[in-house]
Scaffold this motif. Sequence first.
Motif, PDB file in Angstrom:
ATOM      1  N   LEU A   2       1.276  -1.249  -0.150  1.00  0.00           N
ATOM      2  CA  LEU A   2      -0.174  -0.315  -0.334  1.00  0.00           C
ATOM      3  C   LEU A   2       1.067   1.165   0.006  1.00  0.00           C
ATOM      4  N   ALA A   3       1.758   0.873   0.976  1.00  0.00           N
ATOM      5  CA  ALA A   3       2.681   2.596   0.894  1.00  0.00           C
ATOM      6  C   ALA A   3       4.212   1.726   0.974  1.00  0.00           C
ATOM      7  N   ASP A   4       5.404   2.514   0.453  1.00  0.00           N
ATOM      8  CA  ASP A   4       7.016   2.437   0.913  1.00  0.00           C
ATOM      9  C   ASP A   4       7.236   2.624   1.700  1.00  0.00           C
ATOM     10  N   ASP A   5       6.830   3.492   2.312  1.00  0.00           N
ATOM     11  CA  ASP A   5       7.543   4.590   3.323  1.00  0.00           C
ATOM     12  C   ASP A   5       5.863   5.416   3.980  1.00  0.00           C
ATOM     13  N   LEU A   6       6.503   5.984   4.745  1.00  0.00           N
ATOM     14  CA  LEU A   6       4.949   6.796   6.341  1.00  0.00           C
ATOM     15  C   LEU A   6       4.383   7.989   5.002  1.00  0.00           C
ATOM     16  N   GLU A   7       5.814   8.479   3.852  1.00  0.00           N
ATOM     17  CA  GLU A   7       5.071   9.982   2.972  1.00  0.00           C
ATOM     18  C   GLU A   7       4.153   8.864   2.098  1.00  0.00           C
ATOM     19  N   ALA A   8       4.050   8.198   2.221  1.00  0.00           N
ATOM     20  CA  ALA A   8       2.673   7.198   1.136  1.00  0.00           C
ATOM     21  C   ALA A   8       1.470   7.021   1.988  1.00  0.00           C
ATOM     22  N   PHE A   9       2.330   6.317   3.413  1.00  0.00           N
ATOM     23  CA  PHE A   9       1.102   6.005   3.653  1.00  0.00           C
ATOM     24  C   PHE A   9       0.697   6.986   4.105  1.00  0.00           C
ATOM     25  N   ASP A  10       0.536   7.900   4.659  1.00  0.00           N
ATOM     26  CA  ASP A  10      -0.094   9.549   5.055  1.00  0.00           C
ATOM     27  C   ASP A  10      -0.809   9.389   4.402  1.00  0.00           C
ATOM     28  N   GLY A  11      -0.368   9.670   3.250  1.00  0.00           N
ATOM     29  CA  GLY A  11      -1.173  10.492   2.091  1.00  0.00           C
ATOM     30  C   GLY A  11      -2.129   9.157   1.410  1.00  0.00           C
ATOM     31  N   LEU A  12      -2.442   8.487   2.185  1.00  0.00           N
ATOM     32  CA  LEU A  12      -3.502   7.622   1.789  1.00  0.00           C
ATOM     33  C   LEU A  12      -4.696   8.218   2.531  1.00  0.00           C
ATOM     34  N   THR A  13      -4.315   9.379   3.591  1.00  0.00           N
ATOM     35  CA  THR A  13      -5.874  10.106   4.462  1.00  0.00           C
ATOM     36  C   THR A  13      -7.159  10.304   3.367  1.00  0.00           C
ATOM     37  N   GLU A  14      -7.966  10.478   3.490  1.00  0.00           N
ATOM     38  CA  GLU A  14      -9.312  11.026   2.992  1.00  0.00           C
ATOM     39  C   GLU A  14      -9.733  11.487   4.343  1.00  0.00           C
ATOM     40  N   ALA A  15     -11.267  11.672   4.852  1.00  0.00           N
ATOM     41  CA  ALA A  15     -12.019  12.392   5.258  1.00  0.00           C
ATOM     42  C   ALA A  15     -10.863  12.853   7.051  1.00  0.00           C
ATOM     43  N   GLU A  16     -10.140  12.036   6.831  1.00  0.00           N
ATOM     44  CA  GLU A  16      -9.687  11.855   8.358  1.00  0.00           C
ATOM     45  C   GLU A  16      -8.636  10.559   9.029  1.00  0.00           C
ATOM     46  N   PRO A  17      -7.788  10.670   9.303  1.00  0.00           N
ATOM     47  CA  PRO A  17      -6.424  10.113  10.141  1.00  0.00           C
ATOM     48  C   PRO A  17      -6.804   8.696  10.207  1.00  0.00           C
ATOM     49  N   PHE A  18      -6.029   7.854   9.398  1.00  0.00           N
ATOM     50  CA  PHE A  18      -7.388   6.227  10.250  1.00  0.00           C
ATOM     51  C   PHE A  18      -6.427   6.028  10.830  1.00  0.00           C
ATOM     52  N   VAL A  19      -6.431   4.148  12.087  1.00  0.00           N
ATOM     53  CA  VAL A  19      -5.763   3.668  12.317  1.00  0.00           C
ATOM     54  C   VAL A  19      -5.363   2.518  11.848  1.00  0.00           C
ATOM     55  N   MET A  20      -4.087   2.298  11.979  1.00  0.00           N
ATOM     56  CA  MET A  20      -4.221   0.551  10.893  1.00  0.00           C
ATOM     57  C   MET A  20      -3.374  -0.389  11.795  1.00  0.00           C
ATOM     58  N   PHE A  21      -4.053  -1.787  12.239  1.00  0.00           N
ATOM     59  CA  PHE A  21      -3.119  -2.496  13.213  1.00  0.00           C
ATOM     60  C   PHE A  21      -2.367  -3.363  12.403  1.00  0.00           C
ATOM     61  N   PHE A  22      -1.277  -3.610  12.179  1.00  0.00           N
ATOM     62  CA  PHE A  22      -0.095  -4.697  11.667  1.00  0.00           C
ATOM     63  C   PHE A  22       0.703  -5.632  13.043  1.00  0.00           C
ATOM     64  N   GLU A  23       0.915  -6.826  12.105  1.00  0.00           N
ATOM     65  CA  GLU A  23       1.409  -7.732  13.322  1.00  0.00           C
ATOM     66  C   GLU A  23       3.664  -7.596  12.970  1.00  0.00           C
ATOM     67  N   PRO A  24       4.050  -7.463  13.682  1.00  0.00           N
ATOM     68  CA  PRO A  24       5.397  -7.128  13.350  1.00  0.00           C
ATOM     69  C   PRO A  24       6.184  -8.538  13.145  1.00  0.00           C
ATOM     70  N   PRO A  25       7.012  -8.764  11.871  1.00  0.00           N
ATOM     71  CA  PRO A  25       7.898  -9.704  11.730  1.00  0.00           C
ATOM     72  C   PRO A  25       8.313 -10.343  12.806  1.00  0.00           C
ATOM     73  N   SER A  26       8.729 -12.108  13.370  1.00  0.00           N
ATOM     74  CA  SER A  26       8.903 -12.348  14.043  1.00  0.00           C
ATOM     75  C   SER A  26      10.068 -12.720  14.900  1.00  0.00           C
ATOM     76  N   LEU A  27      10.745 -11.307  14.722  1.00  0.00           N
ATOM     77  CA  LEU A  27      12.076 -10.907  14.436  1.00  0.00           C
ATOM     78  C   LEU A  27      13.256 -11.790  16.657  1.00  0.00           C
ATOM     79  N   ASP A  28      12.589 -11.944  17.367  1.00  0.00           N
ATOM     80  CA  ASP A  28      13.207 -12.483  18.338  1.00  0.00           C
ATOM     81  C   ASP A  28      11.961 -13.254  18.893  1.00  0.00           C
ATOM     82  N   GLU A  29      12.365 -13.945  20.222  1.00  0.00           N
ATOM     83  CA  GLU A  29      11.219 -14.738  20.874  1.00  0.00           C
ATOM     84  C   GLU A  29      10.021 -13.647  21.936  1.00  0.00           C
ATOM     85  N   ARG A  30      10.797 -12.448  22.168  1.00  0.00           N
ATOM     86  CA  ARG A  30       9.569 -11.384  23.202  1.00  0.00           C
ATOM     87  C   ARG A  30       8.709 -10.926  22.125  1.00  0.00           C
TER      88      ARG A  30
END
Length: 272
Positions: free
Chosen positions: A155-183
């Motif tokens: 959808l967006a390769d950087d935060l500027e492009a991510f912010d550019g997806l905004t239409e009427a109001e800012p949105f929140v998106m939840f995502f799962e990070p990669p399993s970088l470690d056991e924590r």
Amino acid sequence: MDLTVGSWRELDEAIADSSWCRHPNRVRSTVVWRGLARSSYSNMSSLARLSADYPRLERHLIRNFRKYAHREAPGPTMWDWLSLAQHHGLPTRLLDWTFSPLVALHFATASWPDDEAVLLAVDCEGAHELLPGPARSMYEREGSLVFTTEMLAGLADDLEAFDGLTEAEPFVMFFEPPSLDERIVNQAAVLSAISDARCHMEDWMDDHPDLWRAWRIPAEVKLAVRERLDQAHINERVLMPGLDGLAAWLRRYYSPRRAPAEEFGGATMDAG
């Protein structure tokens, strides 16, 4: 909406109640959770706590983190790097969440035993139904409760492009990070990003009161909850594998129950 619970049983029943969610009859929960050790804490990102001009600093922080942490190579996308940066304490616009209410309760109860804590829940499926066109289309096509870093990069390769997806109001998106470690794995970690670094989670919550719930946990209940979690082996030793987590668990376990408040748990959800 926030409520005050009077016992572990009342809190447990509140966690199990999904009637407030947009789709309460789902087989699996659509809720993500966040624990705050003190009710005076806010859900403000670490980036927003830097200075009044923090949005301008965001790209510099990420660029330099990628430059100096190049050997870590967490994955091919900017979102992988942002996840790694958040994981290691770099100020970002992200907030820490978890799929597990018990993990969130650990971070709510591992420190400040004399202070009221808060357990926060957000219906992330309901939040994602408010996404703008391209993001909503990808969400529906994939059929996933939360996004992955690969989906976000599509959808967006950087935060500027991510912010550019905004239409009427800012949105929140939840995502799962990669399993970088056991924590990350043991904490069932989830991250949230808002499409405007100047918009705080509280702002979004104020605009969408039907999509979240919060429970205040008084100090006397907090102690009972902590005992239940320790009985269930939800502690620093498990959630933060390694010597640091082991030491934090032992320090808290052998400290007086009403010891002076310290961050015994090293809580990543601590948003003071």
